[in-house]
Design a protein around this motif. Structure first.
Motif, PDB file in Angstrom:
ATOM      1  N   SER A 151       0.849  -1.447  -0.044  1.00  0.00           N
ATOM      2  CA  SER A 151      -0.062  -0.123  -0.129  1.00  0.00           C
ATOM      3  C   SER A 151       0.594   1.150  -0.001  1.00  0.00           C
ATOM      4  O   SER A 151       1.660   1.331   0.936  1.00  0.00           O
ATOM      5  N   THR A 203       6.292   2.221  -3.805  1.00  0.00           N
ATOM      6  CA  THR A 203       6.781   1.510  -5.067  1.00  0.00           C
ATOM      7  C   THR A 203       7.068   0.200  -5.211  1.00  0.00           C
ATOM      8  O   THR A 203       7.926  -0.061  -4.245  1.00  0.00           O
ATOM      9  N   SER A 209      -2.627  -4.127  -6.664  1.00  0.00           N
ATOM     10  CA  SER A 209      -3.568  -2.923  -6.727  1.00  0.00           C
ATOM     11  C   SER A 209      -3.480  -1.983  -5.899  1.00  0.00           C
ATOM     12  O   SER A 209      -3.878  -0.724  -5.975  1.00  0.00           O
ATOM     13  N   SER A 210      -2.877  -2.075  -4.512  1.00  0.00           N
ATOM     14  CA  SER A 210      -2.732  -0.976  -3.548  1.00  0.00           C
ATOM     15  C   SER A 210      -1.550  -0.363  -3.660  1.00  0.00           C
ATOM     16  O   SER A 210      -1.458   0.881  -3.042  1.00  0.00           O
ATOM     17  N   ALA A 219       1.276   2.470  -5.017  1.00  0.00           N
ATOM     18  CA  ALA A 219       1.274   3.674  -5.803  1.00  0.00           C
ATOM     19  C   ALA A 219       2.023   3.708  -7.154  1.00  0.00           C
ATOM     20  O   ALA A 219       1.337   4.306  -8.103  1.00  0.00           O
ATOM     21  N   SER A 220       2.948   3.007  -6.931  1.00  0.00           N
ATOM     22  CA  SER A 220       3.853   2.917  -8.403  1.00  0.00           C
ATOM     23  C   SER A 220       4.326   1.573  -8.533  1.00  0.00           C
ATOM     24  O   SER A 220       4.733   0.814  -7.558  1.00  0.00           O
ATOM     25  N   LYS A 254      -5.257  -1.558 -13.966  1.00  0.00           N
ATOM     26  CA  LYS A 254      -4.845  -0.551 -13.118  1.00  0.00           C
ATOM     27  C   LYS A 254      -5.633   0.252 -12.333  1.00  0.00           C
ATOM     28  O   LYS A 254      -6.817   0.461 -12.985  1.00  0.00           O
ATOM     29  N   ASN A 255      -5.367   0.735 -11.006  1.00  0.00           N
ATOM     30  CA  ASN A 255      -6.036   1.644 -10.513  1.00  0.00           C
ATOM     31  C   ASN A 255      -5.991   3.063 -11.144  1.00  0.00           C
ATOM     32  O   ASN A 255      -4.814   3.502 -11.839  1.00  0.00           O
ATOM     33  N   ASP A 259      -5.151   6.080  -9.984  1.00  0.00           N
ATOM     34  CA  ASP A 259      -4.232   7.033  -9.703  1.00  0.00           C
ATOM     35  C   ASP A 259      -2.967   6.400  -9.416  1.00  0.00           C
ATOM     36  O   ASP A 259      -2.011   6.611  -9.048  1.00  0.00           O
ATOM     37  N   GLN A 260      -2.936   5.295 -10.389  1.00  0.00           N
ATOM     38  CA  GLN A 260      -1.415   4.230 -10.063  1.00  0.00           C
ATOM     39  C   GLN A 260      -0.706   4.439 -11.025  1.00  0.00           C
ATOM     40  O   GLN A 260      -1.246   4.630 -12.308  1.00  0.00           O
TER      41      GLN A 260
END
Ligand SMILES: [Zn+2]
Length: 392
Positions: free
Chosen positions: A193, A196, A248-249, A251-252, A273-274, A276-277
């Motif tokens: 979560s 990266t 999925s959780s 950030a990068s 993909k999410n 904001d990812q």
């Protein structure tokens, strides 16, 4: 306060080229103050030949394997390469530490300011606390047999804690689709979560063959390593589809190598993909040539407008740790890619993937991205003779 002022044939900002009428102003420590017109810059402007750029980002390395330089033969294919690394990586610790220091010095000289570095152990911590380079430390875990998940996890978690103790940025990451069991994925997925994360992706066509059919060269690798693969049931899907949703959780996400990635894999990513990812495709062309004698489908990535970034991989599969040499290799193969595009991959794109864009990757005011000069360029293009001079 005394400022430093630089001007060259071209100024690359991290996003685009500016002409030779622009002057980069920094403070003594290298913090970006402004970019202004030469007529307003006053005296003491250093006039240089070449391209001024922010420092480069090496998004994929294994610093702790630096002692394996020239030890592993070329063109063995991935299976025999991995086998050789696993069986031949153990050396006296002082030799390993000396090679780590030499390799880092080489990267500094080559204009690299940040590294996405794969770590299996905490061997590199003593070098990294000197903070000569920024590191995102990827504590890499593997274990194909479901029953060893707990033991493997505890070992790598201990290494992860060593990095955290010294305030070194770190995340726990899977090695590859074919070396992490579902049990192990379940243990590491909750830790992604906001981080990266990275994975070696589609470095050989056998990854997809294993997941679709349960066959191929990776089965030979399991046999060679005496790993009983009889538990494994093919998924009928490709390698990337087998794991991508686990991220999925994060950030990068940095997918490394992608030598055999296809349009359908990119479609799958876009659908899953999410929003904001950030998903990045890290290319390590010199390592791909070293191990598999193949290059990733770069035109496919360009066509899909994905976030492309660059890495050197380790000195076990490369002759140098030099992002400019990775650019030269791609340029030789695809001469129509312009230098602006290459430098974006090597600066701001990499900084974003490592979540370091607040400090690195461009000449925005207030950042401290390092300042380099690329010498011996011709008509705005990097040439085989181009080399890096570190200005800050
Ligand atoms: Zn690697």
């Amino acid at each position: 306060m005394r400022y430093r002022k630089f001007k060259a044939d071209l100024l690359f900002t991290g996003e685009k080229f500016l002409s030779n009428e622009n002057v980069l102003i920094t403070d003594q420590a290298g913090k970006i103050i402004n970019i202004i017109n030469v007529n307003e810059a006053g005296e003491d402007v250093q006039v240089l030949k070449g391209i001024i750029s922010p420092g480069l980002i090496n998004a994929h390395c294994h610093l702790e394997l630096s002692h394996l330089k020239n030890k592993i033969p070329e063109s063995t294919g991935l299976v025999d390469f991995v086998f050789k690394i696993v069986s031949e990586r153990y050396f006296p610790e002082d030799e390993i530490l000396a090679a780590i220091e030499r390799a880092e010095t080489e990267m500094v000289k080559n204009g690299i300011v940040a590294v996405g570095d794969i770590c299996n152990y905490s061997t590199t911590v003593s070098q990294k606390i000197k903070r000569n380079i920024g590191y995102y430390n990827f504590i890499e875990i593997s274990g194909w047999l479901p029953e060893i998940a707990d033991v493997r996890f505890e070992k790598r978690k201990a290494a992860f804690d060593e990095f955290e103790k010294d305030n070194l940025t770190a995340s726990i990451v899977p090695h590859a689709s074919y070396s992490v069991s579902e049990n192990l994925w379940k243990k590491i997925t909750p830790l992604f979560s906001g981080k990266t994360v990275t994975i070696h992706n589609q470095e050989t066509p056998d990854e997809d063959i294993l997941f679709k059919e349960g066959k191929g060269d990776l089965v030979r690798m399991f046999e060679k390593m005496k790993i009983d693969n009889s538990f494994f049931q093919p998924k009928k899907t490709g390698s990337l589809e087998s794991y991508f949703r686990n991220f999925s959780s994060a950030a990068s996400v940095i997918l490394v190598h992608n030598t055999f990635t296809q349009q359908q894999d990119i479609n799958f990513i876009n659908q899953n993909k999410n929003e904001d990812q950030l998903i990045s495709f890290c290319l390590c062309p010199n390592a791909n040539l070293y191990i598999e004698n193949a290059l990733p489908p770069i035109n496919l990535f360009l066509k899909n407008h994905v976030n492309i970034i660059l890495g050197t991989d380790s000195l076990a599969s490369n002759h140098q740790l030099d992002i400019l040499e990775e650019i030269k290799t791609i340029q030789k193969k695809i001469p129509e890619i312009n230098t602006e595009t290459f430098l974006k991959w090597a600066t701001i794109n990499g900084a974003r993937a490592l979540q370091m864009e607040d400090k690195l990757g461009s000449f925005d005011k207030g950042k401290e991205p390092g300042v380099i000069l690329i010498e011996n360029v011709a008509e705005e293009k990097i040439t085989a003779q181009s080399k890096i001079k570190r200005l800050i």
